[in-house]
Write a protein that holds these residues in place. Sequence first.
Motif, short mmCIF file in Angstrom:
data_model
loop_
_atom_site.label_atom_id
_atom_site.label_comp_id
_atom_site.label_asym_id
_atom_site.label_seq_id
_atom_site.Cartn_x
_atom_site.Cartn_y
_atom_site.Cartn_z
N THR A 1 0.82 -1.23 0.00
CA THR A 1 0.00 0.00 0.00
C THR A 1 0.85 1.27 0.00
O THR A 1 0.46 2.26 -0.61
CB THR A 1 -0.95 0.06 1.21
N HIS A 2 1.97 1.26 0.75
CA HIS A 2 2.81 2.45 0.80
C HIS A 2 4.18 2.09 1.35
O HIS A 2 4.42 0.93 1.71
CB HIS A 2 2.13 3.59 1.57
N ALA A 3 5.08 3.07 1.40
CA ALA A 3 6.50 2.79 1.61
C ALA A 3 6.93 2.68 3.07
O ALA A 3 8.07 2.32 3.35
CB ALA A 3 7.35 3.87 0.93
N HIS A 4 6.04 2.99 4.01
CA HIS A 4 6.45 2.93 5.41
C HIS A 4 6.94 1.52 5.76
O HIS A 4 6.41 0.52 5.28
CB HIS A 4 5.30 3.35 6.33
N ALA A 5 7.95 1.48 6.65
CA ALA A 5 8.62 0.22 6.94
C ALA A 5 7.67 -0.84 7.50
O ALA A 5 7.88 -2.03 7.28
CB ALA A 5 9.76 0.46 7.93
N ASP A 6 6.62 -0.40 8.21
CA ASP A 6 5.69 -1.39 8.76
C ASP A 6 4.74 -1.93 7.68
O ASP A 6 3.76 -2.62 8.00
CB ASP A 6 4.90 -0.80 9.94
N HIS A 7 5.08 -1.67 6.39
CA HIS A 7 4.29 -2.22 5.27
C HIS A 7 5.16 -2.86 4.18
O HIS A 7 4.66 -3.70 3.43
CB HIS A 7 3.40 -1.11 4.66
N VAL A 8 6.43 -2.45 4.11
CA VAL A 8 7.30 -2.98 3.05
C VAL A 8 8.52 -3.74 3.57
O VAL A 8 9.29 -4.26 2.78
CB VAL A 8 7.84 -1.88 2.11
N HIS B 1 -5.38 8.57 2.22
CA HIS B 1 -4.93 9.85 2.75
C HIS B 1 -3.96 9.58 3.89
O HIS B 1 -4.35 9.23 5.00
CB HIS B 1 -6.13 10.67 3.25
N HIS B 2 -2.65 9.70 3.58
CA HIS B 2 -1.61 9.28 4.50
C HIS B 2 -0.31 9.88 3.98
O HIS B 2 -0.33 10.85 3.24
CB HIS B 2 -1.60 7.74 4.52
N SER B 3 0.83 9.29 4.32
CA SER B 3 2.11 9.68 3.74
C SER B 3 2.81 8.41 3.30
O SER B 3 2.27 7.32 3.48
CB SER B 3 2.95 10.48 4.76
N GLY C 1 -5.60 0.24 3.54
CA GLY C 1 -4.24 0.66 3.83
C GLY C 1 -4.24 1.61 5.01
O GLY C 1 -5.20 1.66 5.79
N ASP C 2 -3.17 2.37 5.15
CA ASP C 2 -3.12 3.39 6.20
C ASP C 2 -3.81 4.63 5.66
O ASP C 2 -3.37 5.22 4.67
CB ASP C 2 -1.67 3.75 6.55
N THR C 3 -4.88 5.05 6.31
CA THR C 3 -5.60 6.23 5.83
C THR C 3 -6.52 6.77 6.91
O THR C 3 -6.91 6.04 7.83
CB THR C 3 -6.42 5.90 4.56
NI NI Z 1 1.92 4.23 7.20
#
Ligand code: NI
Length: 233
Positions: A49-56, A110-112, A140-142
Amino acid sequence: MSVTLTWIGHATWLIDTGGGVLLIDPFLDDCPTASLKAKDVECDAILVTHAHADHVADAAAIATRLKVPVLANFEIANWLGKHDVKTAQPMNYGGRLAVPGGTAKMEIAHHSSSFADGAYGGNPGGWLLDVGGKRIYIAGDTSVFLDMERIGRPDRAGRRLDVAILPIGDIFTMGPDDSLEALAMLKPKAVLPSHYNTWPPIAQDAAAWAGSVTAAGLATPHVLEPGESVTLE
Ligand code: NI
Ligand code: MN
């Protein structure tokens, strides 16, 4: 056809579509609650979903070991390429690709989305899956956002969402209260909570949350422990 969803812990899910297994947001070896180690994962595709370490965190290691496609935004796909992944599939909002058992469309969130070293990780996303005859939305994170009304619309065949996977941890994402507002727009048959109880700051009483969802008549909540599954018939 049936689809089985397994909560590995945090925001990591395995979805057995009947045509293959999808791994969502692999964060295993450094996750305090994960029920699986990266070396033990078997899957046929990875969705990020996105690049944050707790996802990739474990995406590159699993993708290079299994040589399976990794669907991600353009910037994450490029980053994976620099980490020896030859199977990254760059995408962006509104794009749809085949996955084992059906299709996956990248939706907004809507996140970073920065990498652990601060590098730009593109825009954060969610996934709208049509797999194994089921329509599955992974937020995802939003935060909650008004486009959830659009995402929740029945498809052209009149099929509503079968299940939504929503974060309820608060602080970094929507919390339990806003997830009820999200459900009012998404109108899924069932809901699975995610992104909570990994660390103390995002601890939540999932049973109380499920009670609120049921009392409001919004969807059927399924609260899982890490390693547990629910099968949609
Ligand atoms: Ni995140
Ligand atoms: Mn996160």
